[in-house]
Structures are given as C-alpha cells and as structure tokens.
Design a protein around this motif. Structure first.
Motif, PDB file in Angstrom:
ATOM      1  N   ALA A 214       0.828  -1.209   0.000  1.00 40.72           N
ATOM      2  CA  ALA A 214       0.000   0.000   0.000  1.00 40.72           C
ATOM      3  C   ALA A 214       0.864   1.262   0.000  1.00 40.72           C
ATOM      4  N   LEU A 215       1.929   1.249   0.811  1.00 41.43           N
ATOM      5  CA  LEU A 215       2.816   2.412   0.870  1.00 41.43           C
ATOM      6  C   LEU A 215       3.535   2.632  -0.455  1.00 41.43           C
ATOM      7  N   ARG A 216       3.989   1.533  -1.071  1.00 37.41           N
ATOM      8  CA  ARG A 216       4.712   1.671  -2.340  1.00 37.41           C
ATOM      9  C   ARG A 216       3.800   2.273  -3.407  1.00 37.41           C
ATOM     10  N   GLN A 217       2.567   1.824  -3.474  1.00 44.21           N
ATOM     11  CA  GLN A 217       1.641   2.393  -4.450  1.00 44.21           C
ATOM     12  C   GLN A 217       1.410   3.877  -4.180  1.00 44.21           C
ATOM     13  N   LYS A 218       1.262   4.220  -2.897  1.00 42.35           N
ATOM     14  CA  LYS A 218       1.029   5.617  -2.538  1.00 42.35           C
ATOM     15  C   LYS A 218       2.236   6.486  -2.866  1.00 42.35           C
ATOM     16  N   VAL A 219       3.435   5.983  -2.524  1.00 40.58           N
ATOM     17  CA  VAL A 219       4.660   6.753  -2.771  1.00 40.58           C
ATOM     18  C   VAL A 219       4.891   6.917  -4.271  1.00 40.58           C
ATOM     19  N   GLU A 220       4.717   5.838  -5.030  1.00 39.33           N
ATOM     20  CA  GLU A 220       4.923   5.930  -6.479  1.00 39.33           C
ATOM     21  C   GLU A 220       3.931   6.887  -7.119  1.00 39.33           C
ATOM     22  N   ALA A 221       2.692   6.875  -6.630  1.00 47.70           N
ATOM     23  CA  ALA A 221       1.692   7.810  -7.168  1.00 47.70           C
ATOM     24  C   ALA A 221       2.068   9.250  -6.816  1.00 47.70           C
ATOM     25  N   GLY A 222       2.559   9.472  -5.586  1.00 43.89           N
ATOM     26  CA  GLY A 222       2.958  10.820  -5.181  1.00 43.89           C
ATOM     27  C   GLY A 222       4.153  11.325  -5.970  1.00 43.89           C
ATOM     28  N   ILE A 223       5.145  10.463  -6.188  1.00 44.17           N
ATOM     29  CA  ILE A 223       6.327  10.867  -6.959  1.00 44.17           C
ATOM     30  C   ILE A 223       5.945  11.140  -8.416  1.00 44.17           C
ATOM     31  N   LEU A 224       5.063  10.298  -8.964  1.00 45.01           N
ATOM     32  CA  LEU A 224       4.607  10.515 -10.341  1.00 45.01           C
ATOM     33  C   LEU A 224       3.900  11.853 -10.479  1.00 45.01           C
ATOM     34  N   SER A 225       3.042  12.167  -9.490  1.00 41.87           N
ATOM     35  CA  SER A 225       2.328  13.448  -9.519  1.00 41.87           C
ATOM     36  C   SER A 225       3.306  14.616  -9.409  1.00 41.87           C
ATOM     37  N   ALA A 226       4.292  14.489  -8.523  1.00 49.31           N
ATOM     38  CA  ALA A 226       5.283  15.556  -8.357  1.00 49.31           C
ATOM     39  C   ALA A 226       6.098  15.739  -9.631  1.00 49.31           C
TER      40      ALA A 226
END
Length: 213
Positions: free
Chosen positions: A40-52
C-alpha cells in the motif's frame, strides 16, 4: 544414565520445537501484515512521486530554467532523521523518527510566488507530503527483509528438530529401552536357572542324608 539423558533431551527438543513453531507462526503473521502495508505504501509513494514529476515537468515548461534553478537553489525546510530499532520476536527492526526545523507544514517553499508557477508549488508540496510515507516505506521494507531472514532460520531449526533430532532421539531411546529389557529378561532367566540348580542341589543333598541315615 544414557537413557535418562536422552529422555531429558527429548523433552527439551519437543518444548523447543513447539516454541519455535509458535515463533515462526507469529513471525509469519507479522510479516504478512508488513508486506500488505509495504504494498500500500509503495503504491502511494509511487503515485505521489509521479504526480510531483508531472508538476515539475509542467512547471519547467512554463518557467525559464534560470528562474527554476534559482527557486530551488536554497531549501528552506530541514528534516532531521533519527534511526532507532525495536525488538519484535528477537528481530531488531528499524524505527525512524523525523522532525523538521519548523513545525509549519507550509514552510517548504524556498522562493517567492511572484515569478514561479502554481505547478511548482504543487510539485514541492507533493514531495513534502510524500516524505513521511517514503521514510515509512524504507522502514517497512527493511523490516520485511529482516523478518524474512529470521523466518527462514526459524523454519530450518523447526525442520531440523522435527525431522532429525526428535526422531533420532526417539529411535535411540527405543533401542536402549529394548536392550535394557533384553538384559533384564536374560538376568531373570539366569536367576531362575540358578534357583533351579540350587533347589536341585538341595534336593540331592537331602536324598544323600536320607540314604546315610
């Protein structure tokens, strides 16, 4: 003496086997919880980095490279990381604690807003928001690695006890018990023979006494 020693060894091995199985099962339960959290954290972090990254690309397209470099040249906020550890089922897993130079969550912009775009603000804010999750992800991933290693070692010990030590000890106890029983039967047979010989000798002695009289 050897039989007594082996029986004590067997009792200890059986208790150790049960404790190690309980430890392995509990480690597996906690490990699976961490794996689910890690996903769950990896998906959240990857989505946040992609958005940034998207916001940075858009900001770079709408701003000159000189202004962008100047805006990001001197970070305003500082993050202090303290690495500790806690013991979980004899596994020392890492624990990260962070604190920022200032408590204001919006104190992350190192530039003025006059010459920068809102996309740059969104990118900086996205990275600031995702940082705690990134640190937690690193903590969880390392914990998963350490727990997986401990689970494997515990599994080997359980298998060694279950398939090697306990069966061998039981076999040795059975063999020694069988030999002792054989020795006991042989001793009883010898005693019975000696008793019969003594009775027979006593009978012959009485017959001789009667003949003499």
């Amino acid at each position: 003496m050897e039989l007594t020693r082996l029986k004590k060894k067997l009792v200890t091995a059986v208790k150790g086997h049960k404790l190690l199985k309980d430890k392995r099962d509990e480690l597996m339960r906690q490990f699976l919880d961490l794996v689910r959290e890690n996903m769950a954290l990896r998906q959240k972090v990857e989505a946040g980095i992609l958005s940034a990254n998207k916001n940075f690309v858009i900001a770079k397209a709408g701003m000159s490279e000189q202004i962008l470099n100047t805006a990001l040249m001197s970070p305003k906020q500082e993050v202090y990381l303290e690495a500790g550890k806690k013991n979980v089922m004899s596994v020392d897993i890492p624990v990260f604690e962070t604190k920022t130079r200032t408590a204001d969550a919006n104190d992350v912009y190192s530039y003025g807003f006059a010459f920068t775009s809102g996309d740059l603000d969104g990118a900086v804010k996205s990275l600031a928001d995702i940082l705690p999750d990134m640190l937690r992800l690193a903590e969880v991933e390392k914990s998963c690695q350490l727990m997986a290693s401990e689970i494997e070692k515990t599994r080997r010990r359980v298998n060694a006890l279950e398939h090697v030590i306990i069966p061998e000890t039981q076999q040795n106890i059975k063999y020694i018990t069988m030999k002792l029983d054989e020795n006991e039967r042989s001793t009883q047979i010898r005693l019975m023979k000696v008793k019969d010989m003594m009775l027979e000798e006593a009978h012959h002695y009485k017959e001789k006494e009667v003949m003499v009289e």
